[in-house]
Motif scaffolding. Sequence first.
Motif, short mmCIF file in Angstrom:
data_model
loop_
_atom_site.label_atom_id
_atom_site.label_comp_id
_atom_site.label_asym_id
_atom_site.label_seq_id
_atom_site.Cartn_x
_atom_site.Cartn_y
_atom_site.Cartn_z
N UNK A 166 0.87 -1.05 0.06
CA UNK A 166 0.10 -0.09 -0.08
C UNK A 166 0.87 1.36 0.12
N UNK A 167 0.45 2.38 -0.64
CA UNK A 167 1.25 3.56 -1.05
C UNK A 167 0.33 4.66 -0.75
N UNK A 168 0.63 5.56 -0.05
CA UNK A 168 0.00 6.72 -0.09
C UNK A 168 1.03 7.73 -0.43
N UNK A 169 0.93 8.37 -1.65
CA UNK A 169 1.80 9.37 -2.27
C UNK A 169 1.93 10.94 -1.65
N UNK A 170 0.86 11.05 -1.15
CA UNK A 170 0.98 12.33 -0.29
C UNK A 170 0.15 12.29 1.34
N UNK A 171 -1.11 12.48 1.25
CA UNK A 171 -1.76 12.27 2.59
C UNK A 171 -1.85 10.94 3.07
N UNK A 172 -1.40 10.63 4.27
CA UNK A 172 -1.18 9.50 4.92
C UNK A 172 -2.25 9.17 5.88
N UNK A 173 -2.80 7.84 6.33
CA UNK A 173 -3.56 7.91 7.80
C UNK A 173 -2.33 7.93 9.00
N UNK A 174 -3.28 8.51 9.80
CA UNK A 174 -2.05 8.59 11.08
C UNK A 174 -1.55 7.11 11.62
N UNK A 198 3.52 -4.42 2.76
CA UNK A 198 4.47 -3.11 3.20
C UNK A 198 3.52 -2.02 3.06
N UNK A 199 3.82 -1.00 3.80
CA UNK A 199 3.19 0.26 3.81
C UNK A 199 3.97 1.48 3.59
N UNK A 200 3.77 2.23 2.35
CA UNK A 200 4.79 3.07 1.88
C UNK A 200 4.11 4.48 2.16
N UNK A 201 4.58 5.44 3.00
CA UNK A 201 4.32 6.93 3.07
C UNK A 201 5.42 7.65 2.60
N UNK A 202 4.85 9.22 2.38
CA UNK A 202 5.62 10.21 2.21
C UNK A 202 5.33 11.51 3.09
N UNK A 203 5.82 11.55 4.08
CA UNK A 203 5.68 12.61 4.95
C UNK A 203 5.83 13.97 4.34
N UNK A 204 7.09 13.94 3.56
CA UNK A 204 7.37 15.14 3.25
C UNK A 204 6.28 15.74 2.13
N UNK A 205 5.82 15.01 1.34
CA UNK A 205 4.77 15.52 0.27
C UNK A 205 3.18 15.59 0.96
N UNK A 206 3.03 15.29 2.38
CA UNK A 206 1.95 15.78 2.68
C UNK A 206 1.59 17.22 3.04
N UNK A 207 0.38 17.59 3.53
CA UNK A 207 0.15 18.94 3.61
C UNK A 207 0.91 19.45 4.92
N UNK A 208 0.92 18.70 5.96
CA UNK A 208 1.71 18.96 7.07
C UNK A 208 2.68 18.06 7.51
N UNK A 209 3.95 18.20 6.85
CA UNK A 209 4.89 16.94 7.06
C UNK A 209 5.52 16.48 8.42
N UNK A 210 5.33 17.62 9.38
CA UNK A 210 5.97 17.22 10.73
C UNK A 210 4.83 16.42 11.55
N UNK A 266 7.21 2.16 6.27
CA UNK A 266 8.30 2.83 5.56
C UNK A 266 7.70 4.32 5.25
N UNK A 267 8.53 5.25 5.34
CA UNK A 267 8.49 6.47 4.81
C UNK A 267 9.62 6.85 4.01
N UNK A 268 9.30 7.68 3.01
CA UNK A 268 10.30 8.10 1.90
C UNK A 268 11.17 9.18 2.33
N UNK A 269 11.17 9.74 3.29
CA UNK A 269 11.94 10.42 4.05
C UNK A 269 13.29 9.70 4.35
#
Length: 350
Positions: free
Chosen positions: A161-169, A182-194, A209-212
């Motif tokens: 599963x991959x969330x290119x921008x907004x990811x579930x908490x 495998x669950x891939x997220x990308x916090x950098x590309x979300x609306x609120x990275x931190x 795993x996060x692409x950061x």
Amino acid sequence: MIITLRNTETREISAKIDELHEERGEAAQGRVLTLLISTDEKELEHALSLANGASREHPCRVIAIVPQAGKAGRSAEADASGAKAAETSAETQGSTTDATGASSVPAGGIGTCGTYLDAEIRFGADAGAGEVIVLRPRGGLVHHPDTLVIPLLVPDAPVVAWWPTEAPANPKTDLLGAMARRRITDAKRSSNPWRTFNDLRRNWSSHNIDMSWTRLTVWRAMVATMLDQPPHLPVISARVTGPKDFISLSMLAAWLRLKLGVSVTIEDDPGTDAVTGVYLTRADGTLSLERPSVEEGVATISMPGQAPQTISVPARTLEECLSEELRRLDPDEVYAEVITRGWALIHPAD
């Protein structure tokens, strides 16, 4: 080739895919995994482009789930037809079961009028080295993406599963994430990275795993190579530079803190958008790896007693990062250490 199916159901989608495979002399069993993408219309084509590129290394079935708001864009005639189809389906068919035992959701969707499923099936040049299925649920089906996806999974193939921008908490408890290896997220590309990254860190799982972190693969490899060169003197302190509040920079610092056991300073490098330098102080001087410009993609390695060396280090593309994560489906133990132990050493207040 793109085939559009309006007001459809999962068994019709599955039957159409089988028909296309038969026409082309292909077999879905040739896919090494199923990639689920949870995204929106704005991000869809970009995400599919990245997935198609990655699929040339990892032939896969891509299923993109793109929830639709309301019934905008549908005619009154289509709405009436959909409602009638829902009633007929509920009365005469109900939920069907495919060969794998998974439920196939009728187009009317869980007995609710005004609930629809539109889909696209993409083959050939429009789908990389596999096939792409785009599901556009609306109404009640928006809340049941797992039920839509299960009948379309490639049998006996792992699910990513991959969330290119907004990811579930918490990707582990998400309906799509729960079925993924495998669950891939990308916090950098979300609306609120931190905020996104802190949620992911608190709800960490060995399958996440996060692409950061993936963006740092080359940096970590080069730093390890520098330290492998004699003389093997202990590092006294370390410093990393890059943009302020950059998640990857903090993760690099956390990794160095864990592996070297020394204090690591994070230094802001204004006007940059990626890691620009790593400096390791030893008794004989400072080892450094500097890449001041991402656009130029040239890094300089400096070591005490040696002439500086320049090497090509272009910024990693999203496609490269995605391909790396699809290549490795087992848990990343080093990432786990950085998330669960190293981060607190760098950001004790978080």
